[in-house]
Scaffold this active site. Structure first.
Site, short mmCIF file in Angstrom:
data_model
loop_
_atom_site.label_atom_id
_atom_site.label_comp_id
_atom_site.label_asym_id
_atom_site.label_seq_id
_atom_site.Cartn_x
_atom_site.Cartn_y
_atom_site.Cartn_z
N ARG A 12 4.29 -0.44 -4.58
CA ARG A 12 3.93 -0.87 -3.22
C ARG A 12 2.63 -1.67 -3.19
O ARG A 12 2.26 -2.22 -2.16
CB ARG A 12 3.77 0.36 -2.31
CG ARG A 12 5.03 1.18 -2.20
CD ARG A 12 4.79 2.36 -1.30
NE ARG A 12 4.57 1.95 0.07
CZ ARG A 12 5.52 1.77 0.96
NH1 ARG A 12 6.76 1.98 0.61
NH2 ARG A 12 5.25 1.40 2.18
N HIS A 54 20.03 -35.57 -2.97
CA HIS A 54 19.15 -35.66 -1.80
C HIS A 54 17.76 -35.12 -2.10
O HIS A 54 17.04 -34.73 -1.18
CB HIS A 54 19.78 -34.91 -0.62
CG HIS A 54 21.12 -35.44 -0.26
ND1 HIS A 54 21.31 -36.68 0.30
CD2 HIS A 54 22.37 -34.92 -0.45
CE1 HIS A 54 22.60 -36.89 0.48
NE2 HIS A 54 23.26 -35.83 0.02
N TRP A 63 -2.44 -2.88 -1.74
CA TRP A 63 -2.01 -4.28 -1.78
C TRP A 63 -2.86 -4.95 -0.70
O TRP A 63 -2.66 -4.71 0.49
CB TRP A 63 -0.53 -4.40 -1.47
CG TRP A 63 0.04 -5.76 -1.62
CD1 TRP A 63 0.56 -6.31 -2.76
CD2 TRP A 63 0.18 -6.76 -0.60
NE1 TRP A 63 0.99 -7.58 -2.51
CE2 TRP A 63 0.77 -7.89 -1.20
CE3 TRP A 63 -0.16 -6.82 0.76
CZ2 TRP A 63 1.05 -9.05 -0.49
CZ3 TRP A 63 0.11 -7.98 1.47
CH2 TRP A 63 0.71 -9.08 0.83
N GLU A 69 18.84 -16.76 -5.61
CA GLU A 69 18.35 -15.46 -6.10
C GLU A 69 17.93 -15.56 -7.57
O GLU A 69 16.92 -14.95 -7.98
CB GLU A 69 19.44 -14.39 -5.88
CG GLU A 69 19.12 -13.01 -6.40
CD GLU A 69 17.88 -12.36 -5.78
OE1 GLU A 69 17.34 -12.86 -4.78
OE2 GLU A 69 17.44 -11.34 -6.34
N CYS A 126 0.83 -1.20 0.00
CA CYS A 126 0.00 0.00 0.00
C CYS A 126 0.88 1.26 0.00
O CYS A 126 1.87 1.34 0.71
CB CYS A 126 -0.95 0.10 1.20
SG CYS A 126 -2.17 -1.21 1.21
N LYS A 186 6.73 -4.28 -3.35
CA LYS A 186 8.16 -4.10 -3.14
C LYS A 186 8.52 -3.98 -1.68
O LYS A 186 9.56 -4.44 -1.24
CB LYS A 186 8.61 -2.84 -3.88
CG LYS A 186 10.09 -2.65 -3.79
CD LYS A 186 10.66 -1.94 -4.95
CE LYS A 186 12.16 -2.06 -4.95
NZ LYS A 186 12.63 -3.40 -5.30
C1 G6P Z 1 9.69 -7.86 -0.81
C2 G6P Z 1 10.28 -7.45 -2.14
C3 G6P Z 1 11.64 -8.11 -2.34
C4 G6P Z 1 12.56 -7.79 -1.16
C5 G6P Z 1 11.91 -8.15 0.17
C6 G6P Z 1 12.71 -7.61 1.34
O1 G6P Z 1 9.39 -9.21 -0.84
O2 G6P Z 1 9.41 -7.79 -3.20
O3 G6P Z 1 12.23 -7.65 -3.54
O4 G6P Z 1 13.75 -8.48 -1.31
O5 G6P Z 1 10.60 -7.57 0.26
O6 G6P Z 1 12.69 -6.21 1.28
P1 G6P Z 1 13.77 -5.27 1.91
O7 G6P Z 1 13.31 -3.89 1.56
O8 G6P Z 1 13.76 -5.51 3.38
O9 G6P Z 1 15.08 -5.61 1.29
#
Ligand code: G6P
Length: 597
Positions: free
Chosen positions: A27, A493, A71, A470, A2, A592
């Protein structure tokens, strides 16, 4: 998670609010809404994007307004559940980011006293509570309403009775106020208001602000006036624009050579590394983070243990905070977070503070919550708008490499000669990333071949294991292809059972101490029919015998090569999502910045 915005000034509010909302769409983007102060409070909201809202909203005149991009947490995406929410009379409107934990109890009481609710959200209790406490003054009514609320909030409220006023408040959700030439701005994030002003005030927890034409005043929730500092944000407003790229994600991938140069600027010299802060001499480090930042933390463990010989644990913040972690007073806890606002990461660092640990943040966003709670090292990646983290990740890796060298030198386990040799390699990193980017057309061709894949596996060993994780995360986030990253040594495994004819396996096979082992693992998946894409050094003459496709990275030190491989995997994921026609900057269901638990 949000985004809230607001504007009060001399221009028409509507275009400004749309502009601010577009910049906060990362957001959350399942619904959007605005309220403009005209003769009354005019509210428009819809399920869908900010552009959808723009296409249906009539042109409403008025120089004060608030807006929201959602969101969903409480209640499905729908126009009823979209913000702003109003009181019974429709004269008070509120936008909110956060969660009102005791909303069921409050809602019950409000219904008993005659209030009518229209949505399933927790937020809707706020305008009704303000209505309940309304005494002709919006600020004191918000203050009284908040005294019964438990949970987190960044909110902005307007009232038809007070058309030239916006009241804002914050607790555990980010909120920044901008002071521009023609007016005042409210946003969840500085990047939204950069286009208008670089002068900002960061609201702190349990503060209420009143924005009027003649200025901003801030008090605590109890009404005690607070003197706030006006801070100047150094970010270039252009850096929050797409600048001709089709997606923010691609733009941000291509910014990485400059970002890495910036991350290192003034921190490396012929004498080694100086991060500009004294690091405590500790026996143990715990790194806490979420998502991509967690993968950076896993990489951090390898490099800190290697260069500084300090044992490092890496924990997912949402797990850490509920496991009654065993921390010794004096341990160093490092929180890695791009946004500096991730609720679980902030809670975890607070938990470690309560146990007497030393705290350190590795953060990108200036003025974010973590920067006010802990000493921090900035990654200097600039505003990252694409939901899938790219440049923030490589800049986190770069900072962790610097940290490892500084700790190693400080503890005298890394010789000056070794440190200098490594610093020389670090200086090549930016140029080497550029060389990877120059090969983007080849990576794009390779990605096209796999755009129809049903699943994809990523494997690496040692410091390349977090990079494989990643790579898998990037692919699943933006292309929705089920993807798994695993340490290549674990194949037998479990992951081997997922191998069938033609399944793509990306193997990070750059030259390091486990190179031969990775070749062995490649043979194992090839023998079971996998199609293998190998990431290898440019001087590797063996790899072609083992894999189906090779993507080359420049020859680099084994601790720097993972950064280069990350860039390959970002492009690989990007182009696959591109060929699948996905909404790359706004992946399904993701936001994000996760500012709620
Ligand atoms: C969300 C975002 C990711 C990010 C994670 C942690 O899931 O979509 O891209 O890695 O949050 O966010 P931060 O701001 O703490 O790195």
């Amino acid at each position: 998670m949000c985004g809230i915005v607001g504007y009060l000034g001399t221009s028409e509010a509507m275009p400004v609010l749309f502009n601010l909302l577009k910049r906060l769409e990362y957001r959350g983007y399942d619904s959007a809404g605005i309220a403009i102060m005209n003769e009354s409070v005019e509210t428009f909201k819809t399920r869908g994007s900010v552009d959808d809202l723009r296409s249906i909203a009539p042109d409403i005149k008025g120089c004060t307004g608030i807006g929201h991009t959602r969101w969903a947490t409480h209640g499905k995406p729908s126009s009823e559940n979209a913000h702003p929410h109003c009181d019974c009379t429709g004269s008070i409107a509120v936008v909110h980011n956060g969660i009102i934990e005791n909303y069921i109890e409050i809602k019950g009481k409000l219904i008993d006293s005659g209030h009518e609710f229209r949505s399933e959200t927790d937020t809707e209790v706020l305008p009704h509570l303000i209505e309940e406490y309304y005494d002709g003054d919006l600020e004191s009514s918000v203050q009284n309403a908040l005294s019964v609320v438990r949970g987190s909030y960044a909110l902005a409220a307007v009232s038809a009775d007070d058309p030239d006023k916006i009241v804002v408040a914050r607790k555990d959700s980010p909120l920044v106020l901008g002071l521009g030439d023609g007016g005042f701005f409210v946003a969840s994030d500085v990047s939204a208001i950069l286009k208008y002003t670089k002068n900002v005030i960061f609201m702190d927890d349990e503060e209420i602000g009143t924005i009027k034409k003649d200025g901003i005043s801030i008090t605590t929730l109890k009404g005690v006036p607070v003197e706030k500092k006006i801070e100047m944000i150094e970010w270039d407003p252009e850096s929050a624009e797409k600048s001709g790229y089709e997606h923010f994600m691609l733009k941000e991938i291509f910014e990485q050579p400059d970002i890495i140069r910036e991350t290192f600027s003034g921190r490396i010299s012929a004498d080694g590394v100086d991060l500009g802060l004294t690091l405590p001499d500790v026996k143990r480090i715990t790194i806490i983070a979420c998502g991509t930042s967690y993968h950076a933390g896993l990489f951090g463990r390898y490099v800190i243990e290697r260069f500084a010989r300090i044992p490092v644990d890496v924990e997912i913040a949402s797990e850490f905070r509920y496991t009654d972690p065993i921390l010794d007073c004096g341990d160093l806890v490092i929180a890695i977070t791009q946004s500096g606002e991730t609720a679980d990461t902030l809670a975890a660092i607070r938990e470690s503070e309560s146990k007497g640990c030393e705290k350190l943040g590795i953060v990108n966003v200036p003025g974010s919550s973590i920067t006010r709670e802990s000493q921090c090292i900035f990654t200097r990646a600039g505003p990252e708008v694409g939901v899938a983290a790219t440049k923030s990740f490589t800049s986190q890796l770069a900072v962790l490499l610097l940290l490892a060298v500084q700790l190693g030198r400080q503890r005298k386990v890394l010789s000056t000669a070794d440190a200098n040799e490594f610093v020389y390699e670090l200086k090549q990193m930016s140029g080497n990333i550029q060389r990877v980017l120059n090969d983007a057309p080849q990576i794009k061709e390779c990605a096209e071949l796999f755009a129809g894949a049903d699943q994809c596996m990523f494997m690496g060993r040692g410091a390349n294991y977090p990079i494989a994780l990643e790579g898998a995360l990037k692919l699943k986030e933006i292309s929705y292809i089920p993807a798994e990253g695993f340490p290549a040594g674990e194949l037998k495994h479990g992951p081997l059972s997922l191998i069938y004819d033609g399944v793509p396996v990306v193997a990070i096979a750059t030259e390091d101490t486990v190179y031969d082992k990775v070749l062995g693992n490649i043979k194992e998946v090839k023998a079971r029919g996998a199609t293998v894409i190998g990431i290898a050094n440019e001087s590797d003459t063996e790899i072609e015998k083992y894999v189906d496709y090779v993507i080359r990275i420049p020859d680099a030190n084994q601790w720097i090569a993972p950064v280069l491989s990350s860039v390959v995997l970002q492009l690989f994921a990007y182009y696959i999502a591109y060929y699948r026609g996905c909404e790359i900057d706004k992946p399904r269901n993701l936001a994000k910045s996760v500012t709620v638990e």
